[in-house]
Design a protein around this motif. Structure first.
Motif, PDB file in Angstrom:
ATOM      1  N   GLY A  57      -0.604   0.515   2.268  1.00  0.00           N
ATOM      2  CA  GLY A  57      -1.188   1.817   2.561  1.00  0.00           C
ATOM      3  C   GLY A  57      -2.684   1.783   2.796  1.00  0.00           C
ATOM      4  O   GLY A  57      -3.318   2.844   2.898  1.00  0.00           O
ATOM      5  N   HIS A  58      -3.257   0.608   2.928  1.00  0.00           N
ATOM      6  CA  HIS A  58      -4.705   0.475   3.124  1.00  0.00           C
ATOM      7  C   HIS A  58      -5.105   1.055   4.492  1.00  0.00           C
ATOM      8  O   HIS A  58      -4.350   0.932   5.472  1.00  0.00           O
ATOM      9  CB  HIS A  58      -5.095  -1.006   3.044  1.00  0.00           C
ATOM     10  CG  HIS A  58      -6.562  -1.254   2.943  1.00  0.00           C
ATOM     11  ND1 HIS A  58      -7.388  -1.253   4.052  1.00  0.00           N
ATOM     12  CD2 HIS A  58      -7.364  -1.504   1.871  1.00  0.00           C
ATOM     13  CE1 HIS A  58      -8.632  -1.501   3.662  1.00  0.00           C
ATOM     14  NE2 HIS A  58      -8.648  -1.665   2.342  1.00  0.00           N
ATOM     15  N   PRO A  59      -6.285   1.671   4.608  1.00  0.00           N
ATOM     16  CA  PRO A  59      -6.717   2.245   5.899  1.00  0.00           C
ATOM     17  C   PRO A  59      -6.729   1.245   7.050  1.00  0.00           C
ATOM     18  O   PRO A  59      -6.583   1.650   8.214  1.00  0.00           O
ATOM     19  CB  PRO A  59      -8.134   2.752   5.602  1.00  0.00           C
ATOM     20  CG  PRO A  59      -8.145   3.009   4.126  1.00  0.00           C
ATOM     21  CD  PRO A  59      -7.239   1.969   3.528  1.00  0.00           C
ATOM     22  N   HIS A  60      -6.893  -0.044   6.758  1.00  0.00           N
ATOM     23  CA  HIS A  60      -6.947  -1.051   7.837  1.00  0.00           C
ATOM     24  C   HIS A  60      -5.658  -1.864   7.949  1.00  0.00           C
ATOM     25  O   HIS A  60      -5.628  -2.858   8.687  1.00  0.00           O
ATOM     26  CB  HIS A  60      -8.139  -1.977   7.623  1.00  0.00           C
ATOM     27  CG  HIS A  60      -9.462  -1.291   7.789  1.00  0.00           C
ATOM     28  ND1 HIS A  60      -9.995  -1.000   9.027  1.00  0.00           N
ATOM     29  CD2 HIS A  60     -10.342  -0.797   6.872  1.00  0.00           C
ATOM     30  CE1 HIS A  60     -11.161  -0.370   8.873  1.00  0.00           C
ATOM     31  NE2 HIS A  60     -11.400  -0.242   7.571  1.00  0.00           N
ATOM     32  N   VAL A  94      -2.165  -7.329  -5.053  1.00  0.00           N
ATOM     33  CA  VAL A  94      -2.500  -6.673  -3.783  1.00  0.00           C
ATOM     34  C   VAL A  94      -1.454  -5.607  -3.457  1.00  0.00           C
ATOM     35  O   VAL A  94      -1.786  -4.478  -3.071  1.00  0.00           O
ATOM     36  CB  VAL A  94      -2.608  -7.700  -2.644  1.00  0.00           C
ATOM     37  CG1 VAL A  94      -2.792  -6.982  -1.301  1.00  0.00           C
ATOM     38  CG2 VAL A  94      -3.755  -8.667  -2.887  1.00  0.00           C
ATOM     39  N   ALA A  95      -0.180  -5.956  -3.609  1.00  0.00           N
ATOM     40  CA  ALA A  95       0.885  -5.014  -3.285  1.00  0.00           C
ATOM     41  C   ALA A  95       0.801  -3.748  -4.128  1.00  0.00           C
ATOM     42  O   ALA A  95       1.200  -2.658  -3.679  1.00  0.00           O
ATOM     43  CB  ALA A  95       2.253  -5.685  -3.470  1.00  0.00           C
ATOM     44  N   HIS A  96       0.263  -3.872  -5.348  1.00  0.00           N
ATOM     45  CA  HIS A  96       0.121  -2.715  -6.237  1.00  0.00           C
ATOM     46  C   HIS A  96      -1.255  -2.058  -6.107  1.00  0.00           C
ATOM     47  O   HIS A  96      -1.668  -1.292  -6.984  1.00  0.00           O
ATOM     48  CB  HIS A  96       0.392  -3.128  -7.680  1.00  0.00           C
ATOM     49  CG  HIS A  96       1.843  -3.332  -7.986  1.00  0.00           C
ATOM     50  ND1 HIS A  96       2.603  -2.390  -8.625  1.00  0.00           N
ATOM     51  CD2 HIS A  96       2.677  -4.376  -7.705  1.00  0.00           C
ATOM     52  CE1 HIS A  96       3.850  -2.843  -8.747  1.00  0.00           C
ATOM     53  NE2 HIS A  96       3.920  -4.042  -8.201  1.00  0.00           N
ATOM     54  N   SER A  97      -1.965  -2.393  -5.023  1.00  0.00           N
ATOM     55  CA  SER A  97      -3.241  -1.746  -4.680  1.00  0.00           C
ATOM     56  C   SER A  97      -4.351  -1.998  -5.701  1.00  0.00           C
ATOM     57  O   SER A  97      -5.213  -1.131  -5.924  1.00  0.00           O
ATOM     58  CB  SER A  97      -3.029  -0.226  -4.504  1.00  0.00           C
ATOM     59  OG  SER A  97      -2.101   0.040  -3.479  1.00  0.00           O
ATOM     60  N   HIS A  98      -4.354  -3.192  -6.291  1.00  0.00           N
ATOM     61  CA  HIS A  98      -5.416  -3.536  -7.239  1.00  0.00           C
ATOM     62  C   HIS A  98      -6.506  -4.399  -6.611  1.00  0.00           C
ATOM     63  O   HIS A  98      -7.367  -4.919  -7.334  1.00  0.00           O
ATOM     64  CB  HIS A  98      -4.821  -4.239  -8.457  1.00  0.00           C
ATOM     65  CG  HIS A  98      -3.914  -3.359  -9.266  1.00  0.00           C
ATOM     66  ND1 HIS A  98      -4.346  -2.203  -9.868  1.00  0.00           N
ATOM     67  CD2 HIS A  98      -2.583  -3.461  -9.525  1.00  0.00           C
ATOM     68  CE1 HIS A  98      -3.331  -1.627 -10.497  1.00  0.00           C
ATOM     69  NE2 HIS A  98      -2.244  -2.358 -10.299  1.00  0.00           N
ATOM     70  N   GLY A  99      -6.483  -4.560  -5.310  1.00  0.00           N
ATOM     71  CA  GLY A  99      -7.509  -5.326  -4.638  1.00  0.00           C
ATOM     72  C   GLY A  99      -7.007  -5.910  -3.336  1.00  0.00           C
ATOM     73  O   GLY A  99      -5.839  -5.746  -2.961  1.00  0.00           O
ATOM     74  N   VAL A 100      -7.915  -6.570  -2.623  1.00  0.00           N
ATOM     75  CA  VAL A 100      -7.577  -7.295  -1.398  1.00  0.00           C
ATOM     76  C   VAL A 100      -7.912  -8.760  -1.618  1.00  0.00           C
ATOM     77  O   VAL A 100      -8.640  -9.112  -2.547  1.00  0.00           O
ATOM     78  CB  VAL A 100      -8.355  -6.736  -0.187  1.00  0.00           C
ATOM     79  CG1 VAL A 100      -8.020  -5.259   0.028  1.00  0.00           C
ATOM     80  CG2 VAL A 100      -9.856  -6.929  -0.366  1.00  0.00           C
ATOM     81  N   ALA A 101      -7.384  -9.635  -0.758  1.00  0.00           N
ATOM     82  CA  ALA A 101      -7.598 -11.068  -0.969  1.00  0.00           C
ATOM     83  C   ALA A 101      -7.461 -11.821   0.339  1.00  0.00           C
ATOM     84  O   ALA A 101      -6.857 -11.325   1.300  1.00  0.00           O
ATOM     85  CB  ALA A 101      -6.587 -11.619  -1.990  1.00  0.00           C
ATOM     86  N   LEU A 102      -8.029 -13.012   0.368  1.00  0.00           N
ATOM     87  CA  LEU A 102      -7.745 -13.959   1.441  1.00  0.00           C
ATOM     88  C   LEU A 102      -6.606 -14.846   0.970  1.00  0.00           C
ATOM     89  O   LEU A 102      -6.668 -15.446  -0.108  1.00  0.00           O
ATOM     90  CB  LEU A 102      -8.988 -14.804   1.759  1.00  0.00           C
ATOM     91  CG  LEU A 102     -10.123 -14.075   2.481  1.00  0.00           C
ATOM     92  CD1 LEU A 102     -11.296 -15.013   2.716  1.00  0.00           C
ATOM     93  CD2 LEU A 102      -9.644 -13.493   3.814  1.00  0.00           C
ATOM     94  N   THR A 156       0.486  -6.114   3.172  1.00  0.00           N
ATOM     95  CA  THR A 156       0.343  -6.397   4.595  1.00  0.00           C
ATOM     96  C   THR A 156      -0.644  -7.540   4.776  1.00  0.00           C
ATOM     97  O   THR A 156      -1.689  -7.584   4.124  1.00  0.00           O
ATOM     98  CB  THR A 156      -0.178  -5.158   5.350  1.00  0.00           C
ATOM     99  OG1 THR A 156       0.787  -4.112   5.239  1.00  0.00           O
ATOM    100  CG2 THR A 156      -0.416  -5.464   6.823  1.00  0.00           C
ATOM    101  N   VAL A 157      -0.294  -8.486   5.640  1.00  0.00           N
ATOM    102  CA  VAL A 157      -1.155  -9.634   5.920  1.00  0.00           C
ATOM    103  C   VAL A 157      -1.570  -9.591   7.383  1.00  0.00           C
ATOM    104  O   VAL A 157      -0.725  -9.456   8.275  1.00  0.00           O
ATOM    105  CB  VAL A 157      -0.433 -10.963   5.608  1.00  0.00           C
ATOM    106  CG1 VAL A 157      -1.332 -12.145   5.941  1.00  0.00           C
ATOM    107  CG2 VAL A 157      -0.020 -11.016   4.148  1.00  0.00           C
ATOM    108  N   ARG A 158      -2.881  -9.682   7.624  1.00  0.00           N
ATOM    109  CA  ARG A 158      -3.421  -9.661   8.976  1.00  0.00           C
ATOM    110  C   ARG A 158      -4.444 -10.796   9.122  1.00  0.00           C
ATOM    111  O   ARG A 158      -5.126 -11.158   8.151  1.00  0.00           O
ATOM    112  CB  ARG A 158      -4.118  -8.322   9.266  1.00  0.00           C
ATOM    113  CG  ARG A 158      -3.170  -7.127   9.288  1.00  0.00           C
ATOM    114  CD  ARG A 158      -2.319  -7.143  10.552  1.00  0.00           C
ATOM    115  NE  ARG A 158      -1.485  -5.947  10.649  1.00  0.00           N
ATOM    116  CZ  ARG A 158      -0.208  -5.895  10.297  1.00  0.00           C
ATOM    117  NH1 ARG A 158       0.379  -6.983   9.814  1.00  0.00           N
ATOM    118  NH2 ARG A 158       0.482  -4.780  10.421  1.00  0.00           N
TER     119      ARG A 158
END
Length: 319
Positions: free
Chosen positions: A186-189, A245-253, A267-269
Motif C-alpha cells: 500500500g506504499h504511495p510508490h 516490510v509486508a506489515h508496513s514497518h519499513g522499507v528495505a533493499l 511489493t518489490v521494484r
C-alpha cells in the motif's frame, strides 16, 4: 648464512603458519585463525627461521612484518601448496568417475537462491556425486576452506573475503546480485515501475547489522540519493525483513537471491537510478580447480549464476 638443506620445506605446518601470518598481519590474528596461542605461533615462526638459517619475520616498529626472504619463501610455498592440492584431487578422481563428496560453504541467501538449482543440475548429471552444504560467512568461511573442512566457498566480495589476486585461491565470479526496493503493497510508490530512493527519504528503513555488506550498500545507495536513511530496524534474517516490510514497518533493499517465497503485502521494484549490487564468487584452494569433480561443481555454479543474474527483473507485487 648456512646453505639450505634439501629438506628445508619438509615441515609444511610451519609454512602454513607463515602463510596465515601474511594474510592476517599479526601474530594474534594468526593464532585466532589457526586456533593456536600467540606464543605457539611465535615459536613456529622462530623455529622456521632457525631451521632455514635466515629470519622470515622482522620487527617493524611495534609490529612484526615479513622479511624479503620470507616473502620470497612464501611465493615458492604457494606453488608447493597448489601442487599438493592438485595431487590430492587428481588421486581422488584417478578412476575418472565423478563420485565422492563435495562440501560447499555459503552465505544464507546463496543457499536459498543459488544452490538448490545448482544441486538439481549436478544430481541429474552426476548421480554418484554427493554434495554437502553448510552455512558460513567470511572470515570463518575461508578458515574452513584453508583447513580442508570444505572444498568450495561461496561468498560476497566484501570485508573478510580474500582479494581477487590472493594466491591461496582459485576464484570464479558468479555475477552481481542486484538489490531491489521492497515496500509495503500500500506504499504511495508501490505502483511505480521503478522507485527513486530519494522518494523514500522520509520512510523508516530496515537494514542488516552495522558494518555488514547489505547495510553498507544501503547506506551508500541512500547517500548517493542525497539523504541519510532513518534506520529503524537492523535485521540479518531476510524472512524477517520481508515480513516487517509486508506489515508496513519499513522499507528495505532486498537482494534478488533473497527474493524467494515473498509474503503477500509486499511489493518489490527496481531502483530507478544506478542499481545497487553485491558481487558473488566461488573459491577453491589454488590447485584444486583442476579436479574434475570441482570443475563440474564450478561449471554448474557459473551456469546457474549466469542464468540467475543475466535475466530481467521480475516484479513482485503483493495483494
Amino acid at each position: 648464512m648456512k646453505p639450505l638443506s634439501h629438506d628445508f620445506m619438509d615441515d609444511l605446518r610451519r609454512l602454513r603458519v607463515l602463510r596465515e601470518f601474511r594474510e592476517r598481519g599479526t601474530v594474534t590474528a594468526t593464532a585466532e585463525a589457526l586456533h593456536l596461542t600467540p606464543s605457539a605461533v611465535s615459536q613456529q615462526l622462530a623455529g622456521l627461521s632457525h631451521d632455514l638459517g635466515f629470519p622470515v619475520t622482522r620487527k617493524d616498529g611495534r609490529r612484526i612484518a615479513l622479511t624479503p626472504r620470507g616473502e620470497a619463501l612464501l611465493g615458492h610455498a604457494d606453488t608447493v601448496f597448489a601442487q599438493l592440492e592438485h595431487a590430492r584431487h587428481d588421486l581422488q578422481t584417478f578412476d575418472e568417475t565423478l563420485r565422492g563428496t563435495v562440501r560447499i560453504g555459503a552465505f544464507s541467501t546463496a543457499l536459498a537462491g543459488l544452490l538448490p538449482t545448482a544441486l538439481d543440475h549436478l544430481a541429474a548429471k552426476y548421480p554418484e556425486l554427493v554434495v554437502s552444504l553448510r552455512q558460513s560467512e567470511p572470515p570463518q568461511l575461508f578458515d574452513q576452506l584453508d583447513a580442508g573442512r570444505i572444498d568450495v566457498a561461496i561468498a560476497v566480495a566484501f570485508d573478510g573475503s580474500p582479494t581477487v589476486g590472493d594466491p591461496r585461491y582459485h576464484r570464479v565470479e558468479l555475477g552481481a546480485d542486484v538489490l531491489d526496493v521492497a515496500v509495503p503493497a500500500g506504499h504511495p510508490h508501490a505502483g511505480d515501475a521503478a522507485i527513486n530512493l530519494r522518494d523514500l527519504a522520509e520512510d523508516a528503513w530496515i537494514t542488516g547489522s552495522p558494518g555488514g555488506c547489505c547495510a553498507s550498500i544501503t547506506g551508500t545507495a541512500c547517500a548517493a540519493a542525497g539523504f541519510t536513511p532513518d534506520i529503524r530496524h537492523q535485521v540479518d534474517d531476510w524472512l524477517a525483513v520481508t515480513q516487517l516490510v509486508a506489515h508496513s514497518h519499513g522499507v528495505a533493499l532486498l537482494p534478488r537471491l533473497a527474493q524467494q517465497n515473498l509474503p503477500p503485502g509486499l511489493t518489490v521494484r527496481p531502483v530507478a537510478t544506478q542499481q545497487p549490487q553485491r558481487h558473488v564468487f566461488a573459491a577453491v584452494q589454488e590447485g584444486a580447480q583442476d579436479s574434475p569433480i570441482l570443475q563440474a561443481v564450478l561449471e554448474q555454479l557459473s551456469a546457474v549464476g549466469g542464468t540467475r543474474y543475466g535475466g530481467q527483473h521480475v516484479d513482485h507485487a503483493g495483494n
